[in-house]
Design an enzyme around this catalytic site. Structure first.
Site, PDB file in Angstrom:
ATOM      1  N   HIS A   1       0.823  -1.210   0.000  1.00 12.13           N
ATOM      2  CA  HIS A   1       0.000   0.000   0.000  1.00 12.13           C
ATOM      3  C   HIS A   1       0.861   1.265   0.000  1.00 12.13           C
ATOM      4  CE1 HIS A   1      -3.156   2.732  -0.065  1.00 12.13           C
ATOM      5  NE2 HIS A   1      -2.579   3.348   0.946  1.00 12.13           N
TER       6      HIS A   1
ATOM      7  N   HIS B   1      -8.990   0.907 -11.365  1.00  7.29           N
ATOM      8  CA  HIS B   1      -8.609   1.870 -10.315  1.00  7.29           C
ATOM      9  C   HIS B   1      -7.144   2.277 -10.467  1.00  7.29           C
ATOM     10  CE1 HIS B   1      -7.766   3.449  -6.287  1.00  7.29           C
ATOM     11  NE2 HIS B   1      -6.896   2.472  -6.093  1.00  7.29           N
TER      12      HIS B   1
ATOM     13  N   ARG C   1      -5.905 -10.435 -13.767  1.00  6.63           N
ATOM     14  CA  ARG C   1      -4.774 -11.363 -13.798  1.00  6.63           C
ATOM     15  C   ARG C   1      -5.102 -12.663 -14.503  1.00  6.63           C
ATOM     16  NH1 ARG C   1      -3.937 -10.455  -7.583  1.00  6.63           N
ATOM     17  NH2 ARG C   1      -2.227  -8.968  -7.525  1.00  6.63           N
TER      18      ARG C   1
ATOM     19  N   TYR D   1       1.870   5.444  -2.510  1.00  5.16           N
ATOM     20  CA  TYR D   1       2.094   6.859  -2.171  1.00  5.16           C
ATOM     21  C   TYR D   1       3.514   7.288  -2.505  1.00  5.16           C
ATOM     22  CZ  TYR D   1      -2.447   6.432  -0.126  1.00  5.16           C
ATOM     23  OH  TYR D   1      -3.779   6.193   0.030  1.00  5.16           O
TER      24      TYR D   1
ATOM     25  N   HIS E   1      -5.160   2.078 -13.063  1.00  2.00           N
ATOM     26  CA  HIS E   1      -4.772   2.795 -14.284  1.00  2.00           C
ATOM     27  C   HIS E   1      -5.156   4.273 -14.188  1.00  2.00           C
ATOM     28  CE1 HIS E   1      -3.792  -1.138 -15.910  1.00  2.00           C
ATOM     29  NE2 HIS E   1      -3.049  -0.475 -16.763  1.00  2.00           N
TER      30      HIS E   1
HETATM   31 FE1  HAS Z   1      -5.472   2.160  -4.462  1.00  2.00          FE
HETATM   32  C1  HAS Z   1      -5.719  -1.248  -4.922  1.00  2.00           C
HETATM   33  C2  HAS Z   1      -7.668   1.995  -1.860  1.00  2.00           C
HETATM   34  C3  HAS Z   1      -5.085   5.551  -3.905  1.00  2.00           C
HETATM   35  C4  HAS Z   1      -2.784   2.195  -6.588  1.00  2.00           C
HETATM   36  N1  HAS Z   1      -4.472   0.753  -5.562  1.00  2.00           N
HETATM   37  C5  HAS Z   1      -4.741  -0.584  -5.635  1.00  2.00           C
HETATM   38  C6  HAS Z   1      -3.811  -1.221  -6.515  1.00  2.00           C
HETATM   39  C7  HAS Z   1      -2.953  -0.242  -6.956  1.00  2.00           C
HETATM   40  C8  HAS Z   1      -3.386   0.986  -6.351  1.00  2.00           C
HETATM   41  C9  HAS Z   1      -1.766  -0.423  -7.883  1.00  2.00           C
HETATM   42  O1  HAS Z   1      -8.809  -0.168  -0.014  1.00  2.00           O
HETATM   43  C10 HAS Z   1      -3.805  -2.710  -6.903  1.00  2.00           C
HETATM   44  C11 HAS Z   1      -2.879  -3.552  -6.105  1.00  2.00           C
HETATM   45  C12 HAS Z   1      -2.936  -4.969  -6.622  1.00  2.00           C
HETATM   46  O2  HAS Z   1      -2.271  -5.263  -7.632  1.00  2.00           O
HETATM   47  O3  HAS Z   1      -3.706  -5.764  -6.070  1.00  2.00           O
HETATM   48  N2  HAS Z   1      -6.281   3.519  -3.162  1.00  2.00           N
HETATM   49  C13 HAS Z   1      -7.185   3.248  -2.202  1.00  2.00           C
HETATM   50  C14 HAS Z   1      -7.566   4.484  -1.525  1.00  2.00           C
HETATM   51  C15 HAS Z   1      -6.830   5.483  -2.118  1.00  2.00           C
HETATM   52  C16 HAS Z   1      -6.016   4.864  -3.122  1.00  2.00           C
HETATM   53  C17 HAS Z   1      -8.545   4.633  -0.414  1.00  2.00           C
HETATM   54  N3  HAS Z   1      -4.208   3.596  -5.121  1.00  2.00           N
HETATM   55  C18 HAS Z   1      -4.197   4.915  -4.755  1.00  2.00           C
HETATM   56  C19 HAS Z   1      -3.118   5.599  -5.405  1.00  2.00           C
HETATM   57  C20 HAS Z   1      -2.463   4.645  -6.166  1.00  2.00           C
HETATM   58  C21 HAS Z   1      -3.158   3.396  -5.976  1.00  2.00           C
HETATM   59  C22 HAS Z   1      -2.818   7.061  -5.218  1.00  2.00           C
HETATM   60  C23 HAS Z   1      -1.275   4.771  -7.038  1.00  2.00           C
HETATM   61  C24 HAS Z   1      -0.607   5.861  -7.268  1.00  2.00           C
HETATM   62  N4  HAS Z   1      -6.517   0.679  -3.586  1.00  2.00           N
HETATM   63  C25 HAS Z   1      -7.306   0.807  -2.496  1.00  2.00           C
HETATM   64  C26 HAS Z   1      -7.769  -0.532  -2.056  1.00  2.00           C
HETATM   65  C27 HAS Z   1      -7.209  -1.457  -2.940  1.00  2.00           C
HETATM   66  C28 HAS Z   1      -6.433  -0.671  -3.875  1.00  2.00           C
HETATM   67  C29 HAS Z   1      -8.637  -0.859  -0.923  1.00  2.00           C
HETATM   68  C30 HAS Z   1      -7.385  -2.974  -2.900  1.00  2.00           C
HETATM   69  C31 HAS Z   1      -8.419  -3.410  -3.872  1.00  2.00           C
HETATM   70  C32 HAS Z   1      -8.515  -4.923  -3.940  1.00  2.00           C
HETATM   71  O4  HAS Z   1      -9.526  -5.457  -3.475  1.00  2.00           O
HETATM   72  O5  HAS Z   1      -7.606  -5.583  -4.465  1.00  2.00           O
HETATM   73  C33 HAS Z   1      -6.848   6.949  -1.717  1.00  2.00           C
HETATM   74  O6  HAS Z   1      -5.520   7.373  -1.434  1.00  2.00           O
HETATM   75  C34 HAS Z   1      -7.454   7.828  -2.749  1.00  2.00           C
HETATM   76  C35 HAS Z   1      -7.623   9.241  -2.236  1.00  2.00           C
HETATM   77  C36 HAS Z   1      -7.917  10.214  -3.354  1.00  2.00           C
HETATM   78  C37 HAS Z   1      -8.837  11.170  -3.349  1.00  2.00           C
HETATM   79  C38 HAS Z   1      -8.978  12.085  -4.542  1.00  2.00           C
HETATM   80  C39 HAS Z   1      -8.599  13.544  -4.253  1.00  2.00           C
HETATM   81  C40 HAS Z   1      -8.609  14.342  -5.506  1.00  2.00           C
HETATM   82  C41 HAS Z   1      -7.585  15.109  -5.952  1.00  2.00           C
HETATM   83  C42 HAS Z   1      -7.713  15.773  -7.296  1.00  2.00           C
HETATM   84  C43 HAS Z   1      -7.582  17.260  -7.274  1.00  2.00           C
HETATM   85  C44 HAS Z   1      -7.870  17.839  -8.624  1.00  2.00           C
HETATM   86  C45 HAS Z   1      -6.972  18.535  -9.367  1.00  2.00           C
HETATM   87  C46 HAS Z   1      -7.315  18.955 -10.747  1.00  2.00           C
HETATM   88  C47 HAS Z   1      -5.592  18.873  -8.910  1.00  2.00           C
HETATM   89  C48 HAS Z   1      -9.744  11.387  -2.194  1.00  2.00           C
HETATM   90  C49 HAS Z   1      -6.332  15.314  -5.169  1.00  2.00           C
HETATM   91  C50 HAS Z   1      -8.429  19.877 -10.842  1.00  2.00           C
HETATM   92  C51 HAS Z   1      -8.575  20.215 -12.276  1.00  2.00           C
HETATM   93  C52 HAS Z   1      -9.281  21.244 -12.721  1.00  2.00           C
HETATM   94  C53 HAS Z   1      -9.353  21.440 -14.166  1.00  2.00           C
HETATM   95  C54 HAS Z   1      -9.977  22.194 -11.812  1.00  2.00           C
HETATM   96 CU    CU Z   2      -3.790   0.152  -0.906  1.00  2.00          CU
END
Ligand code: HAS
Ligand code: CU
Length: 556
Positions: free
Chosen positions: A228, A379, A443, A232, A381
């Site tokens: 996990h 998710h 997978r 980050y 990608h």
């Molecule tokens: Fe995840 C599975 C939960 C974030 C990557 N995640 C994965 C896997 C990968 C991955 C690679 O709880 C698969 C692993 C495998 O092979 O089995 N993930 C989360 C949660 C977050 C999260 C709660 N993941 C990431 C990030 C990754 C990543 C970041 C890579 C960089 N994830 C999971 C969970 C699994 C999981 C379970 C397991 C699933 C399973 O069953 O296998 C949080 O950190 C996300 C928080 C994000 C937000 C969004 C905030 C929005 C922002 C955008 C601002 C906008 C802007 C643009 C700047 C709350 C910051 C505005 C534009 C204008 C034009 C105005």
């Molecule tokens: Cu995770």
């Protein structure tokens, strides 16, 4: 003489070397991605089903371990040197860690590539998650360990610079970029304890034949202890760009420096004690421990939600500086013609969607619906494949001139490239999520239950497969454009001058407003360690007491 390459030519060499390694991995991984995208949708099956897993491993390892980490070490080297305004303490040490990473890469890559031929006994079809019961040739694990040691030494290098800086600047706030690097590296040291223990104590001895079996659940749990927070490790450099480069490109300044520091400290505290959210369906871990991991994960949303606020506020400030008005009308005043800006903004937009799919993953009950389906690759990608990868590519349009002294070849071509990446991921990410809800497993080379069909009805499985294949093709075109553009810019084909715009403006609310306690990284690391002990000591103890350290391979 403001260009980084003029001020610090030796450090710029390392940054360029790291970036070149990173983009080589991106290219290789991208080609594998195309093969996979077409294979598992039934459009073009040029590899055997058994080779599919070699392709999948090469894709995963190249993209998420090599492309991301090489890029970030290069970027961090720049961030530390530039923000502290001092040369590396000993440039030979800097080269040493880079070449250790390269040596590790060569070993791991040789093991994976061996899977394509029967001529050697090299093989590592273990995917980028490489836990037992899948087993690779020992050289794969030795390569990984060497690579990680390279990153550890890189951290030591940057800490040495920081400590030396602090001696000369007593009582001053650490510059924001250096602060972000140090907190990220501390998080990385804590995270890699898990994977180092899994490999060195269990998986490597098992692959070498020194022990007959391993406790699979133990190696999985130690893997996710690392698996996990590693996400980050990819995200935090992208956030750094959103905090320090994006506001500048938008024409303004970062909204709040203290808030950015709090975000990075929160990541240090909370990244590791959440790993069990990848194991909600693993038998052998009590529900209560899973519930704790879920609660920690929900807290971990906070730094990203804070980031969404700060980064968008900074963009709005920039737009208003450029004459933007109205509640949403200011959006029009952003520099949409610049690929560095547009790519990063679209990456952020996509991350908003990715964050929501992360929240779905994190809920224990919802996770049962999507776990092990194509939803999860959907998710990641959008997270690592778009939020991170597109930010890295887009920022290169700003960053490359700083480290090569050459201007980019064509802003317009760059714009087309970032837009295509976004479009490709819209198709692929959407379809992967939806098809995952329909239950298609991840997978696997062969997701077809009734043979390949080509049905064009909207929303049908084959139409979603088509979207995935189309997305893969668009992404490949974008990747090829990126590589060509990189080549043309790097070798200065158009002889465009490098813009002298390397200065990062101070935040609106500056570092002097940050509580001084934030500087106390020992304190935050100690608290992070306590949190890790609280969440992991009992689950690990119960896994070991149930099946011993060496259990039996394949019991899971
Ligand atoms: Fe995840 C599975 C939960 C974030 C990557 N995640 C994965 C896997 C990968 C991955 C690679 O709880 C698969 C692993 C495998 O092979 O089995 N993930 C989360 C949660 C977050 C999260 C709660 N993941 C990431 C990030 C990754 C990543 C970041 C890579 C960089 N994830 C999971 C969970 C699994 C999981 C379970 C397991 C699933 C399973 O069953 O296998 C949080 O950190 C996300 C928080 C994000 C937000 C969004 C905030 C929005 C922002 C955008 C601002 C906008 C802007 C643009 C700047 C709350 C910051 C505005 C534009 C204008 C034009 C105005
Ligand atoms: Cu995770």
């Amino acid at each position: 003489m403001n260009l980084f390459v003029d001020r610090y030519p030796e450090e710029a060499w390392i940054v360029r070397a790291a970036l070149a390694s990173s983009f080589l991995a991106l290219f290789l991984g991208g080609i594998m991605g195309l093969i996979q995208g077409l294979h598992r949708t039934g459009f073009l099956q040029i590899v055997q089903d058994s080779t599919y897993y070699t392709v999948l491993t090469l894709h995963g390892v190249s993209m998420v371990l090599l492309f991301t980490i090489y890029f970030l070490v290069g970027f961090f080297q720049w961030a530390v040197t530039d923000s502290l305004d001092r040369s590396a303490e000993d440039i030979r040490f800097t080269k040493l860690w880079y070449f250790l990473m390269v040596a590790g890469t060569v070993m791991a890559a040789a093991a994976i590539l061996g899977g394509f031929t029967d001529a050697t006994n090299l093989e590592a079809d273990v995917l980028y998650t490489f836990y037992a019961p899948l087993e690779a040739h020992p050289i794969f694990y030795i390569g990984l360990v060497t690579f990680v040691i390279g990153t550890w030494l890189a951290g030591v290098d940057w800490f040495r610079s920081w400590w030396a800086w602090k001696k000369e600047h007593p009582g001053e706030r650490t510059p924001l970029r250096a602060f972000m690097v140090m907190t990220t590296m501390l998080m990385w040291y804590l995270a890699t304890i898990g994977v180092a223990a899994a490999i060195l104590f269990f998986i490597l001895p098992w692959s070498l034949g020194l022990v007959d079996s391993v406790n699979s659940l133990l190696t999985r749990t130690l893997f996710w202890f690392f698996g996990h927070p590693v996400v980050y490790f990819w995200l935090m450099p992208a956030y750094m760009m959103w905090y320090v480069i994006l506001p500048k490109l938008a024409g303004g300044r970062l909204f709040s420096d203290p808030l950015a520091r709090i975000v990075f400290v929160l990541f240090l505290l909370l990244s590791v004690p959440t790993g069990i959210h990848h194991q909600y369906v693993d038998p052998g871990i009590a529900e209560g421990f899973k519930f704790v991991a879920m609660t920690n994960t929900m807290f971990l949303l906070l730094p990203s939600l804070l980031t969404a606020f700060t980064v968008v506020a900074s963009m709005e400030h920039g737009a208003r500086q450029r004459g933007g008005t109205g509640r949403l009308g200011w959006l029009r005043s952003l520099p949409w013609n610049k690929p560095a800006f547009t790519g990063m903004a679209l990456a952020g937009l996509m991350f908003a969607a990715a964050g929501f799919s992360g929240m779905v993953n994190a809920g224990m009950n919802l996770n049962y619906v999507i776990h092990n389906t194509l939803w999860v690759p959907g998710h990641f990608h959008l997270t690592v494949g778009t939020a991170v990868a597109l930010t890295f590519m887009a920022s290169t349009y700003w960053f490359l001139p700083q480290i090569t002294g050459n201007g980019v070849f064509s802003q317009r071509l760059g714009l087309v490239q970032v837009l295509l990446w976004f479009l490709g991921m819209v198709f692929m990410g959407n379809a992967m999520h939806r098809i995952g809800l329909a239950g298609e497993p991840r997978r696997t080379a062969e997701p077809f239950y009734d043979g390949v069909t080509f049905d064009t009805a909207l929303g049908s499985i084959s139409e979603l497969h088509f979207q995935i294949a189309l997305g893969s093709v668009i992404l490949t075109v974008s990747l090829l454009l990126f590589m060509a553009h990189l080549f043309l810019s790097w070798f200065d084909v158009a002889s465009n001058p490098a813009p002298d715009n390397g200065v990062i403006p101070e935040a609106l609310s500056g570092p002097e407003n940050a509580p001084i306690v934030l500087e106390n990284l020992r304190l935050w690391t100690a608290i992070a360690l306590v949190l890790i002990l609280l969440t992991y000591a009992l689950p690990l103890a119960s896994i070991v007491s149930a099946n011993g350290f060496f259990g039996s391979a394949g019991t899971l």
